[in-house]
Enzyme design. Structure first.
Site, PDB file in Angstrom:
ATOM      1  N   ASP A  89       0.815  -1.220   0.000  1.00 16.68           N
ATOM      2  CA  ASP A  89       0.000   0.000   0.000  1.00 16.68           C
ATOM      3  C   ASP A  89       0.847   1.267   0.000  1.00 16.68           C
ATOM      4  O   ASP A  89       0.509   2.256  -0.649  1.00 16.68           O
ATOM      5  CB  ASP A  89      -0.875  -0.038   1.264  1.00 16.68           C
ATOM      6  CG  ASP A  89      -2.165   0.746   1.103  1.00 16.68           C
ATOM      7  OD1 ASP A  89      -2.495   1.112  -0.038  1.00 16.68           O
ATOM      8  OD2 ASP A  89      -2.851   0.977   2.116  1.00 16.68           O
ATOM      9  N   ASN A 148       2.064   7.856   5.269  1.00 11.59           N
ATOM     10  CA  ASN A 148       3.432   7.323   5.369  1.00 11.59           C
ATOM     11  C   ASN A 148       3.590   6.170   6.349  1.00 11.59           C
ATOM     12  O   ASN A 148       4.409   5.288   6.130  1.00 11.59           O
ATOM     13  CB  ASN A 148       4.422   8.461   5.673  1.00 11.59           C
ATOM     14  CG  ASN A 148       4.119   9.158   6.964  1.00 11.59           C
ATOM     15  OD1 ASN A 148       2.993   9.104   7.474  1.00 11.59           O
ATOM     16  ND2 ASN A 148       5.107   9.820   7.519  1.00 11.59           N
ATOM     17  N   GLU A 245      -0.585  16.573  14.498  1.00 12.92           N
ATOM     18  CA  GLU A 245       0.790  16.071  14.276  1.00 12.92           C
ATOM     19  C   GLU A 245       1.143  16.448  12.849  1.00 12.92           C
ATOM     20  O   GLU A 245       0.703  15.799  11.896  1.00 12.92           O
ATOM     21  CB  GLU A 245       0.827  14.549  14.447  1.00 12.92           C
ATOM     22  CG  GLU A 245       0.701  14.079  15.879  1.00 12.92           C
ATOM     23  CD  GLU A 245       1.858  14.504  16.755  1.00 12.92           C
ATOM     24  OE1 GLU A 245       2.895  14.941  16.228  1.00 12.92           O
ATOM     25  OE2 GLU A 245       1.714  14.420  17.975  1.00 12.92           O
ATOM     26  N   CYS A 279       7.859  12.647   8.867  1.00 12.88           N
ATOM     27  CA  CYS A 279       7.605  14.030   9.281  1.00 12.88           C
ATOM     28  C   CYS A 279       8.767  14.636  10.063  1.00 12.88           C
ATOM     29  O   CYS A 279       9.060  15.815   9.921  1.00 12.88           O
ATOM     30  CB  CYS A 279       6.348  14.075  10.125  1.00 12.88           C
ATOM     31  SG  CYS A 279       6.415  12.904  11.496  1.00 12.88           S
ATOM     32  N   GLU A 457       1.409  12.895  21.109  1.00 10.57           N
ATOM     33  CA  GLU A 457       1.043  11.497  21.030  1.00 10.57           C
ATOM     34  C   GLU A 457       2.058  10.710  21.858  1.00 10.57           C
ATOM     35  O   GLU A 457       3.188  11.159  22.075  1.00 10.57           O
ATOM     36  CB  GLU A 457       1.057  11.016  19.572  1.00 10.57           C
ATOM     37  CG  GLU A 457      -0.072  11.657  18.773  1.00 10.57           C
ATOM     38  CD  GLU A 457      -0.352  11.006  17.437  1.00 10.57           C
ATOM     39  OE1 GLU A 457       0.615  10.761  16.677  1.00 10.57           O
ATOM     40  OE2 GLU A 457      -1.530  10.766  17.128  1.00 10.57           O
TER      41      GLU A 457
HETATM   42  P1  NDP Z   1      -2.290  15.615   4.234  1.00  7.35           P
HETATM   43  O1  NDP Z   1      -2.279  16.803   5.109  1.00  7.35           O
HETATM   44  O2  NDP Z   1      -2.470  15.809   2.789  1.00  7.35           O
HETATM   45  O3  NDP Z   1      -3.467  14.610   4.673  1.00  7.35           O
HETATM   46  C1  NDP Z   1      -3.553  14.087   5.975  1.00  7.35           C
HETATM   47  C2  NDP Z   1      -4.946  13.521   6.167  1.00  7.35           C
HETATM   48  O4  NDP Z   1      -5.897  14.578   6.276  1.00  7.35           O
HETATM   49  C3  NDP Z   1      -5.440  12.641   5.023  1.00  7.35           C
HETATM   50  O5  NDP Z   1      -6.231  11.600   5.553  1.00  7.35           O
HETATM   51  C4  NDP Z   1      -6.269  13.622   4.219  1.00  7.35           C
HETATM   52  O6  NDP Z   1      -7.200  13.025   3.382  1.00  7.35           O
HETATM   53  C5  NDP Z   1      -6.931  14.416   5.335  1.00  7.35           C
HETATM   54  N1  NDP Z   1      -7.383  15.748   4.969  1.00  7.35           N
HETATM   55  C6  NDP Z   1      -6.914  16.564   3.990  1.00  7.35           C
HETATM   56  N2  NDP Z   1      -7.568  17.751   4.032  1.00  7.35           N
HETATM   57  C7  NDP Z   1      -8.474  17.675   5.059  1.00  7.35           C
HETATM   58  C8  NDP Z   1      -9.443  18.578   5.600  1.00  7.35           C
HETATM   59  N3  NDP Z   1      -9.621  19.796   5.117  1.00  7.35           N
HETATM   60  N4  NDP Z   1     -10.191  18.163   6.651  1.00  7.35           N
HETATM   61  C9  NDP Z   1     -10.006  16.942   7.194  1.00  7.35           C
HETATM   62  N5  NDP Z   1      -9.121  16.037   6.714  1.00  7.35           N
HETATM   63  C10 NDP Z   1      -8.352  16.405   5.663  1.00  7.35           C
HETATM   64  O7  NDP Z   1      -0.976  14.830   4.592  1.00  7.35           O
HETATM   65  P2  NDP Z   1      -0.342  13.572   3.843  1.00  7.35           P
HETATM   66  O8  NDP Z   1      -1.277  12.414   3.973  1.00  7.35           O
HETATM   67  O9  NDP Z   1       0.085  14.017   2.495  1.00  7.35           O
HETATM   68  O10 NDP Z   1       0.919  13.251   4.764  1.00  7.35           O
HETATM   69  C11 NDP Z   1       2.114  13.953   4.652  1.00  7.35           C
HETATM   70  C12 NDP Z   1       2.192  15.044   5.691  1.00  7.35           C
HETATM   71  O11 NDP Z   1       1.964  14.507   6.984  1.00  7.35           O
HETATM   72  C13 NDP Z   1       3.555  15.700   5.748  1.00  7.35           C
HETATM   73  O12 NDP Z   1       3.423  17.085   5.883  1.00  7.35           O
HETATM   74  C14 NDP Z   1       4.142  15.131   7.015  1.00  7.35           C
HETATM   75  O13 NDP Z   1       5.129  15.926   7.578  1.00  7.35           O
HETATM   76  C15 NDP Z   1       2.953  14.978   7.888  1.00  7.35           C
HETATM   77  N6  NDP Z   1       3.199  13.983   8.917  1.00  7.35           N
HETATM   78  C16 NDP Z   1       3.321  14.383  10.243  1.00  7.35           C
HETATM   79  C17 NDP Z   1       3.620  13.467  11.229  1.00  7.35           C
HETATM   80  C18 NDP Z   1       3.703  13.876  12.672  1.00  7.35           C
HETATM   81  O14 NDP Z   1       3.578  13.016  13.534  1.00  7.35           O
HETATM   82  N7  NDP Z   1       3.956  15.128  13.008  1.00  7.35           N
HETATM   83  C19 NDP Z   1       3.866  12.064  10.909  1.00  7.35           C
HETATM   84  C20 NDP Z   1       3.672  11.748   9.514  1.00  7.35           C
HETATM   85  C21 NDP Z   1       3.368  12.694   8.566  1.00  7.35           C
HETATM   86  P3  NDP Z   1      -6.735  12.399   1.950  1.00  7.35           P
HETATM   87  O15 NDP Z   1      -5.272  12.436   1.870  1.00  7.35           O
HETATM   88  O16 NDP Z   1      -7.271  11.049   2.018  1.00  7.35           O
HETATM   89  O17 NDP Z   1      -7.371  13.239   0.907  1.00  7.35           O
END
Ligand code: NDP
Length: 483
Positions: A89, A148, A245, A279, A457
């Site tokens: 995945d 991720n 996060e 991240c 967390e």
């Molecule tokens: P995104 O911000 O694109 O998406 C995160 C989640 O939020 C997805 O499930 C997405 O849906 C959902 N989402 C997007 N827009 C909205 C909204 N307006 N309202 C509610 N939910 C929403 O992140 P990525 O999935 O691309 O992951 C990468 C990012 O995550 C990087 O910036 C990384 O640094 C951060 N990250 C932070 C971590 C931490 O612990 N601090 C750990 C891992 C990653 P969908 O994608 O399904 O459309």
């Protein structure tokens, strides 16, 4: 193509929302059709969660802990199968998925299972009168995952939420829908009552259903800074609690007295593990000018030896980026780095992998940047792209390391104990490492300063974010007329 359903009331549930395809990042091929979540489906998940909350919050914490513990055991027993699914995945190397993803999720469940029964309020003596506090759950929590670390993120959110007596509706990222469903099935097998952990599928629109729903008490999201802000703004309409996060652009600082091998391994771990899609990665590597040459020689030698390849091959060390869009974004940053004057010291190209022709593979890439104001130094790339910068003085590097709106993590490599602790005291980051990087056992709190997040967390700190305190004042004397 196999269908991936929602999971509501401990059962597979065919959503009536817009269905979508799920792709293997290593080949670019569609592998599953995923059920979408309509507003009606979401209401069904909410009603189920309300019923689940009544049952779960009334159970004894010891019983709750026992079920979470059982779930952690099943995760461990099925590590191999789940790790393979995660690799399919998310495109990450199977050697990583087997060692980290499922196991760190199981660790988290085990940790909170162990402390569930020890959660309690306080007693406050007030002369004759007294007060006590009840540590109560919040209610229905929404978990929204990034792509991720799909199963790890689902466990890191569900474990503390459930241990505290809450229920959770979880939405994995649209790009990685598979293992959250498996987690739902495992919870059922472990004896979790209906409605305590529901899984819905879909994109940001489904995420917005969660942040906008008045019956959801709290949202915990892992994602980009912009998404975190949108989630917080939407949650504010009903004043939901939030744990955010978010992303980072973390510094790693290598002093002239550092063990250079350790510093090189730390920088590699903090840039190339999971193809750089982490991240807390230390993507700004500040190296003292006197050791830069030696550091670069070792770094390039070890980086060139990394094997980029089919994620399902046990020898592969760097897998496939998550999607075509993300691959293009990373490649654009690599071009931009060169255009803005950074020196490309290593990598920078797409990799063709035999048998994975449609996959999104990028060489581990190292830039040396002449200054800090390049976009590759300032912006989160979320791919295997490291930037090395040089410094002379401790104060100077501290100021430059902190000169960012992010504040997720930081690392210091030095043999001087006082300098190490002085540096971490000054670093504006929620997670700091001394002479290592990106090690996150579940016992320690994890989360960001500044725009990298709100809340924590893991560790005992997460309990504060999944409970609320009710204070009860008890009068022992007769109440008299106050007027
Ligand atoms: P995104 O911000 O694109 O998406 C995160 C989640 O939020 C997805 O499930 C997405 O849906 C959902 N989402 C997007 N827009 C909205 C909204 N307006 N309202 C509610 N939910 C929403 O992140 P990525 O999935 O691309 O992951 C990468 C990012 O995550 C990087 O910036 C990384 O640094 C951060 N990250 C932070 C971590 C931490 O612990 N601090 C750990 C891992 C990653 P969908 O994608 O399904 O459309």
């Amino acid at each position: 193509m196999k269908n991936i359903p929602l999971y509501i009331d401990n059962q597979h549930y065919q959503g009536s929302g817009q269905s979508f395809k799920n792709y293997n990042p290593a080949t670019g091929e569609a592998i599953h059709q995923v059920s979408g979540t309509s507003p009606d489906d979401f209401e069904k998940a909410i009603e189920s969660a309300k019923r689940g909350f009544k049952v779960w919050s009334a159970m004894s914490p010891t019983e709750r802990g026992r079920i979470l513990h059982k779930a952690s055991q099943i995760l461990r027993e099925r590590n191999d199968e789940l790790a393979r699914l995660e690799t399919l995945d998310a495109g990450k190397p199977i050697r990583e998925a087997l060692e980290v993803d499922v196991i760190s999720g199981a660790d988290c469940l085990e940790y909170y299972a162990g402390i569930a029964a020890s959660l309690h309020g306080d007693h406050i003596q007030l002369g004759g009168d007294f007060a006590y506090t009840r540590r109560e759950p919040l209610g229905i929590c929404a978990g929204i995952g990034a792509w991720n670390y799909p199963i790890q993120i689902a466990c890191w959110k569900a474990a503390p939420a459930l241990a505290c007596g809450n229920v959770m509706i979880f939405k994995p990222a649209e790009l990685t829908p598979l293992t959250a469903l498996k987690l739902g099935e495992i919870f059922t097998e472990a004896g979790l009552p209906d409605g305590v952990f529901n899984v819905i599928q879909g994109d940001a629109v489904v995420g917005q259903m969660m942040t906008g729903h008045p019956d959801i008490a709290k949202v915990s999201i892992t994602g980009e800074v912009g998404t975190g802000k949108a989630v917080m703004a939407a949650s504010a309409t009903t004043l939901k609690k939030v744990t955010l996060e978010l992303g980072g652009k973390s510094p790693i600082i290598v002093f002239d007295d550092a063990d250079l091998d350790e510093a090189v391994f730390g920088a590699m771990l903090g840039n190339f593990y999971t193809q750089g899609e982490i991240c807390s990665n230390g993507t700004r590597v500040f190296v003292h000018e006197s050791v830069k040459k030696a550091f670069m020689e070792k770094l390039i030698q070890h980086t060139k030896a990394l094997k980029v390849g089919d994620p399902s091959d046990p020898d592969t060390q760097v897998g496939a980026l998550i999607s075509k869009d993300h691959f293009e974004k990373v490649m654009q940053y690599i071009s931009l780095g060169q255009e803005q004057g950074a020196e490309l010291a290593c990598g920078g190209k797409q990799v063709e992998v035999k048998g994975c022709e449609g996959g999104y593979f990028v060489e581990p890439t190292i830039f040396v940047a002449p200054e800090d104001n390049l976009r590759i130094v300032e912006e989160e790339i979320f791919g295997p792209v490291m930037t090395v910068l040089t410094f002379k003085e401790e104060e100077e590097v501290l100021q430059r390391a902190n000169n960012t709106p992010f504040g997720l993590a930081a690392g210091v490599f030095t043999k001087d104990l006082r300098k190490a602790h002085r540096m971490v005291a000054g670093l504006e980051a929620g997670m700091c490492w001394i002479n290592t990087f990106n090690i996150n056992p579940v016992e320690i709190p994890f989360g960001g300063y500044k725009q990298s997040g709100i809340g924590r967390e893991n560790g005992l700190a997460a309990i504060e974010h999944y409970t609320q305190i009710k204070t009860v004042y008890v009068a022992m004397d007769k109440m008299v007329n106050p007027f």
